[in-house]
Motif scaffolding. Structure first.
Motif, PDB file in Angstrom:
ATOM      1  N   SER A  98       0.841  -1.198   0.000  1.00 19.39           N
ATOM      2  CA  SER A  98       0.000   0.000   0.000  1.00 19.39           C
ATOM      3  C   SER A  98       0.878   1.251   0.000  1.00 19.39           C
ATOM      4  O   SER A  98       2.092   1.179   0.122  1.00 19.39           O
ATOM      5  CB  SER A  98      -0.905  -0.016   1.231  1.00 19.39           C
ATOM      6  OG  SER A  98      -0.103   0.097   2.382  1.00 19.39           O
ATOM      7  N   ARG A 143       0.927   5.284   5.506  1.00 21.89           N
ATOM      8  CA  ARG A 143       0.247   6.327   6.258  1.00 21.89           C
ATOM      9  C   ARG A 143       0.711   7.727   5.854  1.00 21.89           C
ATOM     10  O   ARG A 143      -0.079   8.661   5.792  1.00 21.89           O
ATOM     11  CB  ARG A 143       0.509   6.106   7.744  1.00 21.89           C
ATOM     12  CG  ARG A 143      -0.312   6.968   8.630  1.00 21.89           C
ATOM     13  CD  ARG A 143      -0.016   6.786  10.101  1.00 21.89           C
ATOM     14  NE  ARG A 143       0.379   5.415  10.409  1.00 21.89           N
ATOM     15  CZ  ARG A 143       0.924   5.035  11.546  1.00 21.89           C
ATOM     16  NH1 ARG A 143       1.116   5.915  12.486  1.00 21.89           N
ATOM     17  NH2 ARG A 143       1.255   3.783  11.757  1.00 21.89           N
ATOM     18  N   TYR A 190      -1.170   9.334   2.866  1.00 20.52           N
ATOM     19  CA  TYR A 190      -2.515   9.822   3.159  1.00 20.52           C
ATOM     20  C   TYR A 190      -2.481  11.068   4.050  1.00 20.52           C
ATOM     21  O   TYR A 190      -3.317  11.967   3.888  1.00 20.52           O
ATOM     22  CB  TYR A 190      -3.348   8.714   3.802  1.00 20.52           C
ATOM     23  CG  TYR A 190      -3.584   7.551   2.851  1.00 20.52           C
ATOM     24  CD1 TYR A 190      -4.367   7.722   1.721  1.00 20.52           C
ATOM     25  CD2 TYR A 190      -3.012   6.315   3.083  1.00 20.52           C
ATOM     26  CE1 TYR A 190      -4.579   6.674   0.839  1.00 20.52           C
ATOM     27  CE2 TYR A 190      -3.215   5.256   2.207  1.00 20.52           C
ATOM     28  CZ  TYR A 190      -3.995   5.443   1.085  1.00 20.52           C
ATOM     29  OH  TYR A 190      -4.197   4.410   0.214  1.00 20.52           O
ATOM     30  N   CYS A 202      -1.573  13.967   1.658  1.00 23.03           N
ATOM     31  CA  CYS A 202      -2.708  14.348   0.803  1.00 23.03           C
ATOM     32  C   CYS A 202      -3.788  15.063   1.616  1.00 23.03           C
ATOM     33  O   CYS A 202      -4.358  16.061   1.163  1.00 23.03           O
ATOM     34  CB  CYS A 202      -3.289  13.108   0.131  1.00 23.03           C
ATOM     35  SG  CYS A 202      -2.220  12.433  -1.144  1.00 23.03           S
ATOM     36  N   GLY A 203      -4.077  14.580   2.813  1.00 19.50           N
ATOM     37  CA  GLY A 203      -5.088  15.213   3.650  1.00 19.50           C
ATOM     38  C   GLY A 203      -4.695  16.613   4.092  1.00 19.50           C
ATOM     39  O   GLY A 203      -5.527  17.520   4.140  1.00 19.50           O
TER      40      GLY A 203
END
Length: 167
Positions: free
Chosen positions: A33, A36, A39, A42-43
């Motif tokens: 994947s 963490r 993400y 991006c957030g």
């Protein structure tokens, strides 16, 4: 010839280990994947863009944004800062004057003796003969002074006034 024979067992062992580990070298593909941190990055970019867009939309209309209103609501007024600064300045000036006052004082020049025995409160050893002065007149002075204080205290008590023990 003997050196060649001695190296044969170590060579066989080396070939065995290479074959053993070489047969398990290929693994099946594994799905990995993004992780963490991808993400979170991006957030944070998306939330920063959204916050900028919301704060900019109200300023174009002429009214301050809700973020500016929130900041101004919880920020103390200028008078509060002026009062705090005035109090702080007064405290610092008082502390500076106290420091200068107490710093300019030297040690006391003379000590008041409460008892005549304090005149001889030195070491009795290594005192050369004739080095100590005759202090009988000093002892007599302090005895007279203490007697006068005691007589004045007794006279005040006879008058009926309340007298402190420490006068």
């Amino acid at each position: 010839m003997f050196a060649a024979r001695r190296s044969v067992p170590s060579t066989r062992l080396l070939l065995r280990t290479q074959r053993r580990w070489g047969s398990h070298g290929a693994h099946a593909p594994v799905n990995e994947s993004f992780g963490r941190s991808f993400y979170v990055t991006c957030g944070s970019i998306a939330s920063a863009f959204l916050l900028y867009h919301v704060s900019k939309s109200n300023e174009e209309s002429g009214s301050p944004s809700w973020i500016s209103n929130l900041i101004s609501k919880w920020t103390p007024s200028q008078e509060v800062f002026e009062q705090r600064n005035a109090i702080h300045t007064a405290m610092m000036e008082k502390a500076a004057s106290d420091r200068h006052l107490l710093g300019s004082q030297g040690p006391p020049e003379a000590y008041s003796l409460l008892q005549p025995d304090m005149m001889n409160a030195g070491s009795p050893y290594n005192v050369s003969p004739g080095s100590q002065a005759d202090l009988s007149h000093v002892v007599a002075h302090y005895q007279r002074k203490n007697q006068e204080i005691e007589e004045s205290r007794v006279a005040r008590m006879k008058d009926g006034k309340v007298v402190s023990l420490y006068e």
